[in-house]
Design a protein around this motif. Sequence first.
Motif, PDB file in Angstrom:
ATOM      1  N   LYS A 194      -6.396   6.547  -5.749  1.00  0.00           N
ATOM      2  CA  LYS A 194      -7.224   5.387  -5.398  1.00  0.00           C
ATOM      3  C   LYS A 194      -6.429   4.476  -4.457  1.00  0.00           C
ATOM      4  CE  LYS A 194      -9.512   3.493  -8.960  1.00  0.00           C
ATOM      5  NZ  LYS A 194      -9.705   3.066 -10.381  1.00  0.00           N
ATOM      6  N   PRO A 195      -7.102   3.859  -3.501  1.00  0.00           N
ATOM      7  CA  PRO A 195      -6.386   2.937  -2.611  1.00  0.00           C
ATOM      8  C   PRO A 195      -5.633   1.846  -3.370  1.00  0.00           C
ATOM      9  CG  PRO A 195      -8.590   3.340  -1.787  1.00  0.00           C
ATOM     10  CD  PRO A 195      -8.512   3.994  -3.134  1.00  0.00           C
ATOM     11  N   SER A 196      -6.232   1.374  -4.481  1.00  0.00           N
ATOM     12  CA  SER A 196      -5.565   0.314  -5.246  1.00  0.00           C
ATOM     13  C   SER A 196      -4.267   0.837  -5.856  1.00  0.00           C
ATOM     14  CB  SER A 196      -6.489  -0.231  -6.335  1.00  0.00           C
ATOM     15  OG  SER A 196      -6.943   0.803  -7.162  1.00  0.00           O
ATOM     16  N   ARG A 197      -4.274   2.105  -6.233  1.00  0.00           N
ATOM     17  CA  ARG A 197      -3.045   2.709  -6.772  1.00  0.00           C
ATOM     18  C   ARG A 197      -1.976   2.773  -5.664  1.00  0.00           C
ATOM     19  NH1 ARG A 197       0.683   3.240 -10.016  1.00  0.00           N
ATOM     20  NH2 ARG A 197       1.781   5.205 -10.134  1.00  0.00           N
ATOM     21  N   ALA A 198      -2.420   3.148  -4.478  1.00  0.00           N
ATOM     22  CA  ALA A 198      -1.473   3.211  -3.346  1.00  0.00           C
ATOM     23  C   ALA A 198      -0.879   1.833  -3.079  1.00  0.00           C
ATOM     24  CB  ALA A 198      -2.186   3.740  -2.105  1.00  0.00           C
ATOM     25  N   ALA A 199      -1.723   0.810  -3.189  1.00  0.00           N
ATOM     26  CA  ALA A 199      -1.242  -0.557  -2.922  1.00  0.00           C
ATOM     27  C   ALA A 199      -0.198  -0.979  -3.953  1.00  0.00           C
ATOM     28  CB  ALA A 199      -2.421  -1.529  -2.932  1.00  0.00           C
ATOM     29  N   VAL A 200      -0.462  -0.647  -5.207  1.00  0.00           N
ATOM     30  CA  VAL A 200       0.487  -1.023  -6.260  1.00  0.00           C
ATOM     31  C   VAL A 200       1.801  -0.254  -6.096  1.00  0.00           C
ATOM     32  CG1 VAL A 200       0.911  -1.027  -8.745  1.00  0.00           C
ATOM     33  CG2 VAL A 200      -1.317  -1.705  -7.877  1.00  0.00           C
ATOM     34  N   MET A 201       1.692   1.031  -5.762  1.00  0.00           N
ATOM     35  CA  MET A 201       2.913   1.832  -5.550  1.00  0.00           C
ATOM     36  C   MET A 201       3.739   1.255  -4.399  1.00  0.00           C
ATOM     37  SD  MET A 201       1.280   5.602  -6.052  1.00  0.00           S
ATOM     38  CE  MET A 201       2.725   6.614  -5.814  1.00  0.00           C
ATOM     39  N   THR A 202       3.033   0.787  -3.376  1.00  0.00           N
ATOM     40  CA  THR A 202       3.741   0.181  -2.248  1.00  0.00           C
ATOM     41  C   THR A 202       4.523  -1.048  -2.686  1.00  0.00           C
ATOM     42  OG1 THR A 202       2.100   0.965  -0.705  1.00  0.00           O
ATOM     43  CG2 THR A 202       3.424  -0.866   0.036  1.00  0.00           C
TER      44      THR A 202
END
Lengths: 160, 221
Positions: free
Chosen positions: B178-186
């Motif tokens: 999910k894009p939100s997961r990518a954002a948190v990982m970033t």
Amino acid sequence: MEHPSIETLDQTQLSRLMRLGINGPRRPVDALIQRLSAQGGKEWLARILQEDLPERERSLIKQAVERSATLDQLQELKSFAKDRLTVAKTENDRICSLFSYFISLAGALATHGQVITSRGADELELVLLDLAEALADAESGGYQDLVSEGGMRAAELTQA
Amino acid sequence: MKQDVFPQTLRTWIGARLVDGKQGRAEVNRHLMSVYLRPLKIYFLGTSERYLGEPDDVVSGFFADRLARENFLDDWIASGLSLRRWLCNGLCFYLKELRRQKYRDGRAAELNDDPVTFSGDPESAMDRAFVAEVVRVALSEARERCLADGLEEHWNVFEQHHCLGRPYADIGLEMNMKPSRAAVMTRTATKRFRDALRELIARDAAHEDIDAEILGLLEED
């Protein structure tokens, strides 16, 4: 997947990366992040969700996570949190209130695409993504999804 | 009572290594070569003495000469200057020495004791090069820290978003998240990068306000 070459970063990219180094002043959310990230953060969160928070707040938080809370209910949650914050006698009370407060903001963004605070969307993006990151280790009950999606919606509003 | 002019940050890394004997000094020297070699070459090219040699040779000679001096870095700590300014000043003196030496060798015309002059604004050019170097080293160190913590995927997402400027939606699609997961990982990887960057800036800074140092360097853009 293409990997960037450090050697070819241009001045704009370098400046953007450099800007990531700025800490800025300590934000209210940092106390909550610190508590969640500390040893026992997971147990602390479980306890406040079962015991410390008033029943009405717990119910509203549950609705927020289930995405069934209306905007009015999220406003109500935010007001509860702010009221409790002003009379908080202990650090734990203060941090509990902050949790409710940020859940209300995240819920309004994730479910309704609305900002219900005077804070700018750009500020909310970073605050909510940082909080979501801290929630990653502390829980598995959908809070992280809500908060990270709230952060993403804030990012979309920033870019719009 | 003597005023304590040494900021704590300077003591924590370079200062600590300076009292750590040969090994500590070697570590400091490696750090200086890694971060300041290129900025100093750019600075040198902005001086009136650029005819004295190839930038690589001149700046390497400068480091070899000054870092062999026991007090060079102790004197920097006492100076209250940022490390890059101290190195610039040191390079200017070294260039004058080089000029005299070339005169003595009959390879340069006699010059009076004029100070080194500049074309353009070499300090700003050096600051821009310094930004590029600290970002480069911080990226490298942050990547190592992420890999050591088992966060390779987080680092990849960080690179895609912050270095290549790709939106989370595209990254999520490509990496099946999910894009939100990518954002948190970033954000997770960003913390490693921020820490590495601030450590490098702290080693250079003349004071403890790292945010102000960063903002000052960004003003040079």
